[in-house]
Design a protein around this motif. Structure first.
Motif, PDB file in Angstrom:
ATOM      1  N   GLY A 198       0.785  -1.226   0.000  1.00 42.71           N
ATOM      2  CA  GLY A 198       0.000   0.000   0.000  1.00 42.71           C
ATOM      3  C   GLY A 198       0.815   1.272   0.000  1.00 42.71           C
ATOM      4  N   ASP A 199       2.119   1.169  -0.235  1.00 41.45           N
ATOM      5  CA  ASP A 199       2.959   2.359  -0.269  1.00 41.45           C
ATOM      6  C   ASP A 199       3.038   2.898  -1.692  1.00 41.45           C
ATOM      7  N   LEU A 200       3.845   3.934  -1.873  1.00 44.98           N
ATOM      8  CA  LEU A 200       3.922   4.581  -3.183  1.00 44.98           C
ATOM      9  C   LEU A 200       4.442   3.623  -4.250  1.00 44.98           C
ATOM     10  N   LEU A 201       5.412   2.796  -3.928  1.00 46.34           N
ATOM     11  CA  LEU A 201       5.965   1.887  -4.924  1.00 46.34           C
ATOM     12  C   LEU A 201       4.905   0.911  -5.418  1.00 46.34           C
ATOM     13  N   ASP A 202       4.080   0.405  -4.514  1.00 42.24           N
ATOM     14  CA  ASP A 202       2.958  -0.451  -4.931  1.00 42.24           C
ATOM     15  C   ASP A 202       2.037   0.291  -5.903  1.00 42.24           C
ATOM     16  N   CYS A 203       1.688   1.520  -5.542  1.00 40.72           N
ATOM     17  CA  CYS A 203       0.765   2.290  -6.384  1.00 40.72           C
ATOM     18  C   CYS A 203       1.367   2.612  -7.741  1.00 40.72           C
ATOM     19  N   LEU A 204       2.656   2.854  -7.767  1.00 45.73           N
ATOM     20  CA  LEU A 204       3.328   3.142  -9.038  1.00 45.73           C
ATOM     21  C   LEU A 204       3.344   1.910  -9.934  1.00 45.73           C
ATOM     22  N   ILE A 205       3.632   0.762  -9.350  1.00 41.70           N
ATOM     23  CA  ILE A 205       3.684  -0.474 -10.132  1.00 41.70           C
ATOM     24  C   ILE A 205       2.312  -0.841 -10.678  1.00 41.70           C
ATOM     25  N   THR A 206       1.264  -0.613  -9.901  1.00 36.56           N
ATOM     26  CA  THR A 206      -0.086  -1.016 -10.328  1.00 36.56           C
ATOM     27  C   THR A 206      -0.832   0.093 -11.064  1.00 36.56           C
ATOM     28  N   HIS A 207      -0.233   1.272 -11.197  1.00 39.91           N
ATOM     29  CA  HIS A 207      -0.880   2.389 -11.902  1.00 39.91           C
ATOM     30  C   HIS A 207      -1.163   2.010 -13.353  1.00 39.91           C
ATOM     31  N   GLU A 208      -2.365   2.338 -13.803  1.00 43.89           N
ATOM     32  CA  GLU A 208      -2.746   2.082 -15.191  1.00 43.89           C
ATOM     33  C   GLU A 208      -3.238   3.369 -15.838  1.00 43.89           C
ATOM     34  N   PHE A 209      -2.891   3.532 -17.089  1.00 38.15           N
ATOM     35  CA  PHE A 209      -3.404   4.636 -17.899  1.00 38.15           C
ATOM     36  C   PHE A 209      -3.925   4.049 -19.201  1.00 38.15           C
ATOM     37  N   GLU A 210      -5.205   4.257 -19.434  1.00 42.32           N
ATOM     38  CA  GLU A 210      -5.886   3.696 -20.612  1.00 42.32           C
ATOM     39  C   GLU A 210      -5.681   2.192 -20.688  1.00 42.32           C
ATOM     40  N   GLY A 211      -5.767   1.541 -19.502  1.00 41.58           N
ATOM     41  CA  GLY A 211      -5.720   0.086 -19.427  1.00 41.58           C
ATOM     42  C   GLY A 211      -4.345  -0.529 -19.469  1.00 41.58           C
ATOM     43  N   THR A 212      -3.298   0.299 -19.449  1.00 43.69           N
ATOM     44  CA  THR A 212      -1.934  -0.216 -19.558  1.00 43.69           C
ATOM     45  C   THR A 212      -1.082   0.264 -18.392  1.00 43.69           C
ATOM     46  N   ARG A 213      -0.321  -0.653 -17.802  1.00 47.48           N
ATOM     47  CA  ARG A 213       0.597  -0.287 -16.743  1.00 47.48           C
ATOM     48  C   ARG A 213       1.862   0.337 -17.322  1.00 47.48           C
ATOM     49  N   LEU A 214       2.615   1.029 -16.467  1.00 48.34           N
ATOM     50  CA  LEU A 214       3.863   1.645 -16.906  1.00 48.34           C
ATOM     51  C   LEU A 214       4.885   0.566 -17.254  1.00 48.34           C
ATOM     52  N   PRO A 215       5.592   0.700 -18.376  1.00 46.33           N
ATOM     53  CA  PRO A 215       6.679  -0.246 -18.672  1.00 46.33           C
ATOM     54  C   PRO A 215       7.778  -0.120 -17.634  1.00 46.33           C
ATOM     55  N   PHE A 216       8.615  -1.149 -17.533  1.00 45.02           N
ATOM     56  CA  PHE A 216       9.605  -1.188 -16.460  1.00 45.02           C
ATOM     57  C   PHE A 216      10.525   0.026 -16.485  1.00 45.02           C
ATOM     58  N   GLU A 217      10.994   0.422 -17.658  1.00 45.07           N
ATOM     59  CA  GLU A 217      11.916   1.554 -17.738  1.00 45.07           C
ATOM     60  C   GLU A 217      11.277   2.836 -17.212  1.00 45.07           C
ATOM     61  N   GLN A 218       9.970   2.965 -17.402  1.00 51.43           N
ATOM     62  CA  GLN A 218       9.296   4.157 -16.892  1.00 51.43           C
ATOM     63  C   GLN A 218       9.099   4.060 -15.379  1.00 51.43           C
ATOM     64  N   LEU A 219       8.851   2.863 -14.882  1.00 55.39           N
ATOM     65  CA  LEU A 219       8.820   2.669 -13.434  1.00 55.39           C
ATOM     66  C   LEU A 219      10.154   3.094 -12.820  1.00 55.39           C
ATOM     67  N   LEU A 220      11.247   2.611 -13.431  1.00 55.11           N
ATOM     68  CA  LEU A 220      12.576   2.920 -12.921  1.00 55.11           C
ATOM     69  C   LEU A 220      12.847   4.420 -12.956  1.00 55.11           C
ATOM     70  N   SER A 221      12.486   5.080 -14.041  1.00 51.43           N
ATOM     71  CA  SER A 221      12.715   6.524 -14.157  1.00 51.43           C
ATOM     72  C   SER A 221      11.981   7.288 -13.071  1.00 51.43           C
ATOM     73  N   ASN A 222      10.756   6.870 -12.774  1.00 50.87           N
ATOM     74  CA  ASN A 222       9.977   7.570 -11.768  1.00 50.87           C
ATOM     75  C   ASN A 222      10.506   7.326 -10.359  1.00 50.87           C
TER      76      ASN A 222
END
Length: 392
Positions: A198-222
């Motif tokens: 339930g922390d920010l990292l969980d929310c970032l990993i499970t975040h979806e935009f238009e039905g798609t989660r962030l690719p790994f490289e974008q997770l890492l950048s954020n």
């Protein structure tokens, strides 16, 4: 005629004379070699960041826009509607209420580190006090293990290392950046296997935009942006404030005797000791800047934040440090859709650090012989600011 080179040693030494000249004579200074306009007045920058005519899709910092490094994929470089959606996901972790909830955590650590410094006789206000607090707060919000906080703080500190006469980071900085990327990659991979905190990292990993989660490289950048941004800037501001209060002992004594002034004092420190020299954007359409200068779509601009926070058109007697100023607005946290997410948390951290330092050691001294100033096109302030304590 104005001559301005953001990579010159004289600029690193003292940017304020050239800022004054830019504001007075060339508020939309065009640097032909860099193909970039530099904005120096508060009102012009405020208008630009709130206009919606500019984006960060080509990056924001000197490496992205001026040297030509490809921008990362973090929130700071995203554009609506994807930017809006991700910011909405992350905002609950940075609200005023969240800052209040973290205050006890910050005070406990600040008190311990100050006490350790007093017992030892000295402490570096940046690396050993401010940065050790800010990295722990960043890790607490993101959900990274506190046992790794000091190691990561050291890497963040090295990530901006510069060699005189060389544009951009040196090899030591690049190695630190690579090690930090490797560490964060491992943390994200492990978390993807065990979601549910339930922390920010969980929310970032499970975040979806238009039905798609962030690719790994974008997770890492954020995550990289949140760790570096949450760790590096606040300690420089705090160290600058410690220095200014030492230079103004009457104001320091007043603040020590009345901790209720700490929030206003830190707001002035944020204005006066803004560490980020410049961040930029590019035009999304043909538009005007600075009341009439026409620029084309795709044109790069750089906002000279430190200059804006010392603009006499916005602030009376701007080069005077005054803990009672209470400026209605400053540009230390940017503004508009890219206003710093961590603004409320940073203000709380700075206030608590001031309170705890002055509670324990209101008569601290600064060892200027041991101080090291930053020499970079990106940051100003103290890389190291030793403060010395008498026996208490």
């Amino acid at each position: 005629m104005v001559e301005f080179d953001p990579f010159s040693e004289s600029y690193f030494e003292d940017p304020f004379p050239i800022y004054k000249q830019l504001r007075d004579e060339a508020p939309a200074f065009y640097h032909e070699e860099l193909d970039c306009y530099f904005l120096s007045r508060f009102g012009d920058i405020w208008e630009a960041v709130n206009s919606g005519h500019f984006s960060h899709r080509k990056g924001t910092n000197s490496q992205d826009l001026l040297v030509g490094k490809p921008p990362n994929l973090a929130l700071s470089s995203m554009v609506p509607p994807a930017h809006t959606a991700l910011r909405k996901t992350l905002f609950p972790f940075f609200t005023p209420g969240r800052a209040r909830a973290l205050e006890g955590f910050v005070r406990e650590h600040a008190r311990r580190f100050v006490d350790e410094g007093v017992e030892h006789g000295r402490i570096d206000a940046n690396g050993e006090l401010g940065r050790r607090i800010s990295v722990r707060v960043a890790f607490e919000i993101i959900g990274l293990p506190q046992t790794d906080a000091d190691r990561v703080a050291g890497l963040v500190g090295l990530a901006f290392d510069r060699t005189p006469g060389v544009k951009g980071p040196n090899q030591r900085a690049l190695d630190a950046q690579a090690e930090l990327h490797d560490y964060l990659q491992g943390q994200i991979r492990e978390r993807q296997k065990r979601l549910g905190g339930g922390d920010l990292l969980d929310c970032l990993i499970t975040h979806e935009f238009e039905g798609t989660r962030l690719p790994f490289e974008q997770l890492l950048s954020n995550v990289y942006l949140l760790v570096v941004g949450g760790t590096e800037t606040l300690p420089k501001v705090f160290a600058g404030g410690v220095h200014q209060l030492w230079r103004h002992p009457d104001q320091r004594a007043e603040l020590a005797s009345d901790p209720a002034l700490s929030a206003d004092a830190f707001w002035e420190i944020l204005r006066y000791e803004m560490p980020t020299l410049m961040l930029g954007a590019c035009a999304e359409q043909d538009t005007e800047i600075c009341g009439g200068t026409r620029i084309r779509r795709g044109q790069k601009i750089m906002h000279l934040w430190v200059s804006a926070n010392r603009d006499e058109r916005e602030f009376e007697d701007p080069d005077t440090f005054d803990i009672h100023r209470r400026a209605p607005r400053i540009l230390t946290f940017n503004n508009g859709r890219h206003r710093c997410l961590g603004a409320h948390v940073a203000q709380m951290e700075g206030r608590v650090l001031l309170e705890e330092l002055l509670r324990r050691a209101p008569h601290y001294e600064v060892d200027m012989a041991g101080a090291v100033r930053i020499r970079s096109e990106f940051f100003r302030g103290f890389e190291r600011l030793p403060i010395v304590f008498d026996a208490v």
